[in-house]
Design an enzyme around this catalytic site. Structure first.
Site, PDB file in Angstrom:
ATOM      1  N   ASP A 389       0.822  -1.207   0.000  1.00  0.00           N
ATOM      2  CA  ASP A 389       0.000   0.000   0.000  1.00  0.00           C
ATOM      3  C   ASP A 389       0.861   1.264   0.000  1.00  0.00           C
ATOM      4  O   ASP A 389       0.634   2.195  -0.781  1.00  0.00           O
ATOM      5  CB  ASP A 389      -0.912  -0.006   1.224  1.00  0.00           C
ATOM      6  CG  ASP A 389      -2.291   0.541   0.919  1.00  0.00           C
ATOM      7  OD1 ASP A 389      -2.598   0.734  -0.275  1.00  0.00           O
ATOM      8  OD2 ASP A 389      -3.068   0.786   1.856  1.00  0.00           O
ATOM      9  N   ASP A 442      -8.958  -2.480   1.855  1.00  0.00           N
ATOM     10  CA  ASP A 442      -8.847  -1.833   3.155  1.00  0.00           C
ATOM     11  C   ASP A 442      -9.888  -2.364   4.131  1.00  0.00           C
ATOM     12  O   ASP A 442      -9.802  -2.104   5.330  1.00  0.00           O
ATOM     13  CB  ASP A 442      -9.013  -0.319   3.001  1.00  0.00           C
ATOM     14  CG  ASP A 442      -7.932   0.284   2.120  1.00  0.00           C
ATOM     15  OD1 ASP A 442      -6.828  -0.267   2.105  1.00  0.00           O
ATOM     16  OD2 ASP A 442      -8.206   1.293   1.441  1.00  0.00           O
TER      17      ASP A 442
END
Length: 544
Positions: A389, A442
């Site tokens: 990420d 997420d």
């Protein structure tokens, strides 16, 4: 069960797609943007802000355009009521690279991009009596108007705004018709917190909550069924070893590490091939996964009602798919129709509702099929996702001159409003509009760990306070909250949510496990040791 395997294959494929495109979070429409490549100096120190340009033609309100303010000149007012409606005129010469041939009485001057400095145009316009200058770019994109390093004539007291080429063409057409055109320039501030972020937070937390309880309930039912079989037929233990687990896939450390490599390759593929047809392909894949997810959730929900219980337990055998319940056959057409309608009308203002329903159903279903067997695998998976990420949101800027994750999430160069693997809610009280969004990854990646915590608590017969689920759930919610705080502090710039969620969620789990002395079992076995029913029965008989 052929149909179960078929469904598992679809959901695993969808899970891979979700995990590869999920991490990374961004909101549309950055308002304030500073740029280290365009350093500030006296007379040239404004932030780059988006500016609304509202037009009136012969006194009737018409189109609204969005431009960007210059580094130099006076700042744009933020409130619409403080912005004046001012007459718009064309410059002569058009590029305003030399003094205009006539004077103005406070009108706003519209000029072409030309080849001279932006500050030169602004100085000539101000000297001719213009109250502001609109510079039309020679491309569809906006360009940051900065000052040259050696410029000194920066005492400019009118605002300068750049508009894209298509906006300039529309304005020029209005003026060429002999109409009276007036414009109003203002740059409204985005609210510190929008209600959309609150609802998005609730959606993310609620999705993990539902998924965790469903996953834990399934695991507990499977454990009780296995205990019953062991108690009734101890001689059949080898044949019932995998009872209840045929449709569940446990991730191992190897697949967790490979996730980063495969995800990165897939993300680069999307980035390089980003176009209208590629987004269409992603929409088709998303619809397939969404149909299966919605069908699984509806069948499970309806089966809990006594009116549909018999239909859920009665099966019909179909070619290729195998045995399918009558309830699944009845629900499938509705799910397919729902996904098709969303795909056809996904550009309308309320299409986000259908996208969120399909997305949440897909995430919940994936969390029933894909599981982490212990804390070791969870740590490796979330650790890799954490690096993934951060790299593709921040570090990729150094290699590709732009954030690859943000470009993919927004769907740049595709003509579409982002990829479908996102939960999104419109920013209802934001004058700039746009959406608050969060990637599937997420929610799904931390959700694997939270669901694992509740399965462990139930199998260990731990209370809510004495277990790990409550604290893992709280840590996830708090980590996501910190993401929103960071997002607003960064003026809406994209933030990798896992940068904040992983340390809170994983860190809390590891620290709590070590403090309670359960870390070894959590790390290796992933479930408490259970005494076999027939052993407990023999021990009871001996004591009697």
């Amino acid at each position: 069960m052929g149909f179960q395997r078929f469904c598992s294959l679809i959901c695993l494929s969808a899970a891979l797609l979700v995990l590869l495109t999920g991490p990374g979070r961004v909101t549309a429409g950055d308002i304030v943007h500073d740029d280290d490549l365009a350093p500030k100096k006296p007379g040239c120190e404004n932030d780059f802000v988006l500016v609304k340009v509202q037009t009136w033609v012969d006194g009737i309100e018409d189109e609204e355009f969005v431009g960007v303010g210059a580094r130099f000149g006076t700042t744009i007012v933020s409130k619409e009521k403080n912005a004046n409606q001012t007459h718009l005129v064309l410059s002569d010469p058009r590029d305003c690279c030399s003094p205009p041939r006539k004077k103005f009485a406070g009108e706003i001057l519209m000029v072409d991009r030309g080849n001279c400095k932006f500050t030169s145009k602004a100085n000539f316009a101000e000297a001719a009596g213009a109250s502001a200058i609109l510079i039309i770019n020679n491309e569809k994109e906006l360009y940051k108007m900065v000052c040259e390093p050696d410029e000194t004539d920066l005492d400019i007291h009118i605002p300068a705004v750049m508009l894209p080429q298509d906006a300039g063409a529309t304005l020029e057409k209005m003026l060429s018709n002999g109409s009276s055109v007036s414009v109003q320039l203002y740059s409204p501030r985005r609210p510190v917190v929008d209600i959309a972020e609150v609802f998005l937070w609730l959606m993310a937390v609620g999705t993990i909550l539902c998924s965790s309880y469903w996953s834990a309930w399934s695991a507990k039912e499977a454990a009780l069924e296995q205990d019953k079989l062991l108690k009734d037929a101890t001689d059949e233990v080898p044949s019932i070893k995998n009872t209840g687990g045929s449709s569940v896939v446990d991730i191992n450390t190897t697949s967790a590490v490979l996730f980063v490599v495969v995800a990165s390759c897939f993300l680069i593929l999307i980035y390089k091939l980003m176009s209208y047809w590629f987004i269409e392909l992603l929409v088709v894949l998303f619809c397939i996964g969404g149909v299966e997810g919605l069908q699984t959730c509806l069948v499970a929900l309806l089966s809990s009602f006594r009116w549909f219980k018999q239909a859920g337990e009665s099966f019909i055998k179909l070619p290729i798919l195998g045995a399918i319940s009558y309830l699944t056959v009845a629900v499938a057409p509705f799910c397919i129709a729902f996904a098709v309608v969303w795909a056809l009308y996904r550009t309308v203002s309320f299409a986000w509702i259908g996208q969120d329903i399909l997305g949440i159903a897909l995430i919940i279903t994936v969390l029933q099929i894909v599981r982490i067997p212990n804390l070791k695998v969870g740590t490796v998976l979330l650790g890799c996702a954490f690096i993934y990420d951060i790299f593709w949101v921040f570090v990729s800027k150094k290699l590709f001159k732009e954030s690859v994750m943000i470009v993919v999430a927004r769907g740049d160069r595709s003509g579409e409003d982002g990829i479908p693997m996102l939960l999104k809610i419109p920013r209802l009280f934001d004058p700039w509009g746009g959406y608050s969004i969060i990637g599937f990854g997420d929610i799904l990646l931390p959700g694997l760990l939270v669901a694992f915590s509740l399965r462990y608590d139930w199998l260990a017969n731990k209370s809510l306070r004495a277990g790990y689920f409550l604290w893992a759930m709280f840590a996830y919610g708090f980590g996501l909250l910190i993401t929103y705080v960071a997002l607003n502090l960064m003026d809406g710039h994209g933030q990798p949510a896992l940068l904040y969620i992983v340390p809170f969620t994983l860190g809390t789990f590891l620290a709590l496990g070590r403090k309670r002395g359960d870390l070894k079992i959590l790390w290796t076995r992933g479930e408490p040791e259970r005494v076999c029913p027939h052993v407990r029965l023999e021990s009871t008989q001996e004591s009697l």
